[in-house]
Design an enzyme around this catalytic site. Sequence first.
Site, PDB file in Angstrom:
ATOM      1  CG  HIS A   1      32.520  63.431  66.362  1.00 61.62           C
ATOM      2  ND1 HIS A   1      32.384  64.561  65.594  1.00 61.62           N
ATOM      3  CD2 HIS A   1      33.780  63.491  66.863  1.00 61.62           C
ATOM      4  CE1 HIS A   1      33.494  65.258  65.614  1.00 61.62           C
ATOM      5  NE2 HIS A   1      34.369  64.622  66.377  1.00 61.62           N
TER       6      HIS A   1
ATOM      7  CB  SER B   1      32.518  67.123  74.014  1.00 58.17           C
ATOM      8  OG  SER B   1      33.179  66.828  72.810  1.00 58.17           O
TER       9      SER B   1
END
Length: 427
Positions: free
Chosen positions: A216, A220
């Site tokens: 996070h 991603s």
Amino acid sequence: MVGLHKSEFQNSLVRWIDARLPVFTLMQKEYSAFPTPKNFNYFWNFGAIATVVLLIMILTGIFLAMNYVPNSALAFESVQRIMRDVNYGWLIRYVHMNGASMFFIAVYIHIFRGIYYGSYKTPRELLWMLGVVILFLMMATAFMGYVLPWGQMSYWGATVITNLFSAFPLVGKAIVTWLWGGFSVDNPTLNRFFSLHYLLPFIIVAIVGLHVAALHVSGSNNPLGIDPKGPQDTVPFHPYYTIKDSVGLCVFLIVFAIFVFFAPNFFSNPDNSIPANPMMTPAEIVPEWYLLPYYAILRSVPNKLGGVLMMFGSIFVLFFLPWLDTSPVRSAKFRPIFRQLVWLLVIDVLLLGEVGAHRPEGLWIVVGRLATAYYFLFFLVLLPIVGKLERPLPLPESISRPVLGPRSGGGGGPVAGGAPAKPMERA
């Protein structure tokens, strides 16, 4: 009120809790509104799938531990009692037993996706390294769990694998004695393995938490391997990917259930249905299927110490993958040579698994050594060289162009009207 977090939730109870402990705001930020690339494919499901299977393994393990007796004289009988006398004990054990294989299947696919799409590259190096730590802990946990039923393969597998540490000079014999708790695999060994098998999954959960936190922070990766250029390239994690992950999870759990209810012993060795007998060695001593490639690497080296170092090195080399791959391009979609080498690596690992299931004799020795050579050649030689010499295809300008716009020539080529990305944009 002064000192309270300002909560935006409508539900009064949720708002009251969130004002004092903003867990709902954190979940809303990290798992609902969290921006994710809009072009994820189903390979991105396996991280969530592996997490769910891990939770299933912990829950079933806790219930099994309530009835299991970690004593060399009673362990085998306690497992049989779980299967026959404990209410739904057979189901809990079959879910736990097959869950180990399903967990490794999900994690191995997750690792393959990371290698194929370059998810280990900047800025996700630490994310990747934490994943390798999880893999190593999984292997240790699975090995210790395999010993607990105290069948023939459990006992002799523990004897063979723990004896490997005796190959280390000076400290080897001391390590083996410590692992055994004596001078042979016996009751102290079983107690040690039971304690560690119960403890390690909770450590894995902690590392998974760090793994997700690192994800996070860095964001991603995606099939194109390029960073989002703005809000037009992303969608909120919920509901788009919670629904997509749920679909993939349902399919995976159906396959899981098929093994549990129709082929519960598909992955197990028949010898483990026989009580452990130190006086009778099984004809074949092999680990579970998910450890067979490493077992094949171990046996491909004639020297015991060399084999042990190669076996551990096959995992340890993954830590350095972000620096061994010298290409500025992440995704194999734009790296034609690298893409072929990765698929060869997949075939190579499957071949190593097949070699590990056979006796080290005849043609299997030659095949095992060649497959081992390619495994290390891929990471230590081919990746650095190909990264320097390969000419990658032009990258799209943004994620939204390939997702929403027309393609030219199909496949992984450049987007129509788009220009190749600059070198710094590819990293």
